[in-house]
Design a protein around this motif. Sequence first.
Motif, PDB file in Angstrom:
ATOM      1  N   GLY A  45     -88.688 -55.787 -66.676  1.00  0.00           N
ATOM      2  CA  GLY A  45     -87.375 -56.352 -66.370  1.00  0.00           C
ATOM      3  C   GLY A  45     -87.405 -57.561 -65.464  1.00  0.00           C
ATOM      4  N   VAL A  46     -88.577 -58.197 -65.314  1.00  0.00           N
ATOM      5  CA  VAL A  46     -88.666 -59.397 -64.481  1.00  0.00           C
ATOM      6  C   VAL A  46     -87.922 -60.536 -65.169  1.00  0.00           C
ATOM      7  CG1 VAL A  46     -90.225 -61.105 -63.457  1.00  0.00           C
ATOM      8  CG2 VAL A  46     -90.890 -58.690 -63.535  1.00  0.00           C
ATOM      9  N   SER A  47     -87.133 -61.260 -64.406  1.00  0.00           N
ATOM     10  CA  SER A  47     -86.416 -62.431 -64.903  1.00  0.00           C
ATOM     11  C   SER A  47     -86.568 -63.539 -63.872  1.00  0.00           C
ATOM     12  CB  SER A  47     -84.935 -62.112 -65.129  1.00  0.00           C
ATOM     13  OG  SER A  47     -84.278 -63.200 -65.743  1.00  0.00           O
ATOM     14  N   CYS A  48     -87.089 -64.688 -64.265  1.00  0.00           N
ATOM     15  CA  CYS A  48     -87.492 -65.731 -63.324  1.00  0.00           C
ATOM     16  C   CYS A  48     -86.413 -66.803 -63.187  1.00  0.00           C
ATOM     17  CB  CYS A  48     -88.786 -66.393 -63.789  1.00  0.00           C
ATOM     18  SG  CYS A  48     -90.112 -65.246 -64.224  1.00  0.00           S
ATOM     19  N   ASP A  49     -86.194 -67.241 -61.959  1.00  0.00           N
ATOM     20  CA  ASP A  49     -85.377 -68.429 -61.702  1.00  0.00           C
ATOM     21  C   ASP A  49     -86.254 -69.674 -61.621  1.00  0.00           C
ATOM     22  OD1 ASP A  49     -82.609 -67.268 -61.150  1.00  0.00           O
ATOM     23  OD2 ASP A  49     -83.846 -66.108 -59.757  1.00  0.00           O
ATOM     24  N   PHE A  66     -87.844 -65.674 -69.353  1.00  0.00           N
ATOM     25  CA  PHE A  66     -87.551 -67.088 -69.162  1.00  0.00           C
ATOM     26  C   PHE A  66     -86.064 -67.415 -69.266  1.00  0.00           C
ATOM     27  CE2 PHE A  66     -91.928 -67.965 -71.311  1.00  0.00           C
ATOM     28  CZ  PHE A  66     -92.582 -67.589 -70.150  1.00  0.00           C
ATOM     29  N   SER A  67     -85.199 -66.427 -69.476  1.00  0.00           N
ATOM     30  CA  SER A  67     -83.806 -66.690 -69.848  1.00  0.00           C
ATOM     31  C   SER A  67     -82.971 -67.322 -68.734  1.00  0.00           C
ATOM     32  CB  SER A  67     -83.139 -65.405 -70.335  1.00  0.00           C
ATOM     33  OG  SER A  67     -83.144 -64.426 -69.311  1.00  0.00           O
ATOM     34  N   LYS A  68     -83.345 -67.108 -67.455  1.00  0.00           N
ATOM     35  CA  LYS A  68     -82.551 -67.639 -66.342  1.00  0.00           C
ATOM     36  C   LYS A  68     -83.224 -68.826 -65.644  1.00  0.00           C
ATOM     37  CE  LYS A  68     -82.051 -64.228 -63.588  1.00  0.00           C
ATOM     38  NZ  LYS A  68     -81.611 -63.348 -62.479  1.00  0.00           N
ATOM     39  N   LEU A  69     -84.281 -69.329 -66.189  1.00  0.00           N
ATOM     40  CA  LEU A  69     -85.056 -70.366 -65.518  1.00  0.00           C
ATOM     41  C   LEU A  69     -84.226 -71.613 -65.219  1.00  0.00           C
ATOM     42  CD1 LEU A  69     -88.516 -70.294 -67.340  1.00  0.00           C
ATOM     43  CD2 LEU A  69     -88.132 -69.965 -64.896  1.00  0.00           C
ATOM     44  N   LYS A  70     -84.410 -72.127 -64.010  1.00  0.00           N
ATOM     45  CA  LYS A  70     -83.814 -73.404 -63.618  1.00  0.00           C
ATOM     46  C   LYS A  70     -84.888 -74.476 -63.468  1.00  0.00           C
ATOM     47  CE  LYS A  70     -79.533 -72.019 -63.194  1.00  0.00           C
ATOM     48  NZ  LYS A  70     -79.772 -70.655 -63.793  1.00  0.00           N
ATOM     49  N   GLU A  71     -86.099 -74.059 -63.120  1.00  0.00           N
ATOM     50  CA  GLU A  71     -87.183 -75.022 -62.915  1.00  0.00           C
ATOM     51  C   GLU A  71     -88.516 -74.403 -63.315  1.00  0.00           C
ATOM     52  OE1 GLU A  71     -85.186 -77.141 -58.979  1.00  0.00           O
ATOM     53  OE2 GLU A  71     -87.137 -76.157 -58.805  1.00  0.00           O
TER      54      GLU A  71
END
Length: 547
Positions: free
Chosen positions: A68-72, A115-120
């Motif tokens: 469930g990891v989601s990266c910013d 990768f769904s929430k990535l900003k950078e």
Amino acid sequence: MPAVLLACVGAAWSFGAHAAPKTVCTVTINSPDEKESFQRHLPPSDYQFVELVQRGKPDWLASARRRGVSCDVLVISGHFDDGTEFYTDRHDDREFLTVHEMQHESCSASGNGLFSKLKEVYLFGCNTLKSEPRHVAEGEIRRSLLRSGHSQADAERVAAQLSARYGQSNRDRLRHVFKDVPVLYGFSSKAPLGRTAGPLMERYFQTAPAGEVGSGRPSPTLLKLFGPSSMIAVAGLSDADPHAAFRADMCGFADDRPSDAQKVAFMHEVLKRDVTEVRMFLDHLERYTAALGPQRRAVPEVAAALASIERDRSARDRYLEFARDADESTVQARMMSLARQLGWLTPAQEQAEFLRMVSDRMARGSLGKTEVDLVCTTYQEREPGLARQVMATGAVRAGNVAHSAVLACLGSPQAHEETVRALTSSRDEDVATVQVYLRHRSLADIGELRAVASGIGRMTAPAAQVRALETLAKQRLADAQSLHEIARLFPLARSLEVQRAIAGILIRSDTKMLARADLARSLRQHRLKSPDGSDVIDMLIRVLQST
């Protein structure tokens, strides 16, 4: 200030103060310097760190998604020179991350994926955002278009468009992986090593505004600091991009959610397209077809979809015509291998196509080291009958070392002898060809070793002599007479590179076969001065003196 406005400001401040920390995902393949700089300077109250790499677990990327990891923010550090994977040069580590794995993750995830929430995204590796196409096939595409009736001008225009769309530069592929991500930092050419990048990141954090990391806005400060090292910033692919449709096709192969039958049907749809497009999808077609093992192929729906491809004679004929005209022999061999896996060629037909390719390139004078390597790799076992088939075409030219090496790869004893003799040629190109051959086929016996060692001593071209010595070093000499012959050359050498190559052979050998004290004395007396400090000659002297 009105009370209502004050309340709104206070509420906004309270919300910001209690906002969940941003998740910084790190993929530390090679250097930890960049990651450690982020960790030192980003406050734990605002940023939490998750290292995705789990040593010894090859599925660590998929494992992070399952957890469930989601990266910013994503920070990847690793070598990326060839554009296929991030890798390390540390001998105690074997971790890597392929572009295919990232494509699979990007295409297979739902709205809450890794990768769904990535900003950078920070891509610390050479050529990560290099814009030149990786696959250039304009020549064969142009010829195919001309055969199908296009004018010369139209064929050139369409070939250029297809190469731009499907050439898949590193920049394009990573923009596809990180779709809709506002900022991707990377390098258009050489990137600094971690020991240089780390201090640069330290300088950045000394002046960076609070909250800039993960804001989704390019940092002028960061780009200025890394600008001399070719850092640039681009945005991930968007639906408005002219090449957005290609991502959907790429995901048709990389997404693990469709069934095998659906994916085989999609593969058939691609194979029905203009063959110039099929060529540009070769990597994806190969990878998916190779993954379909016997059990998966035996599933009735999959077997039916594969049978439909096998029966498609129109697609088959267009594909084979294009494959026979491929500029690169390796591409031609890959396309023929795929044709066999699709049921378009039998194993015997694939072999016939391969031998015809070899003969045609011999006849055209375009057969070289690449083909030697390809033939030796393809035919690990000696098959003299195949060598005779090639010779029967009349394409073989006497004295051509590449021709001899190919026949030797196929199993001709006479061609092997001719190829080995060319190792002591005065032509550097011929020696380089033999070097490729001997990576696959070792020298046959002591007699050959001694003949080569003696022949190297008579060589007069320094560049070719160095290459021949380097080739001999890989044979791991264990014959006293040959070692004495090589050691005898040292005081006669007039080139430091030749002396180093001789030392490279001797240091790999069993020095008990040599008079160590005499050899060490000869090395000290006759060695040419090294302009760049201690080298392999010094190492050899120390070895000889310590035993």
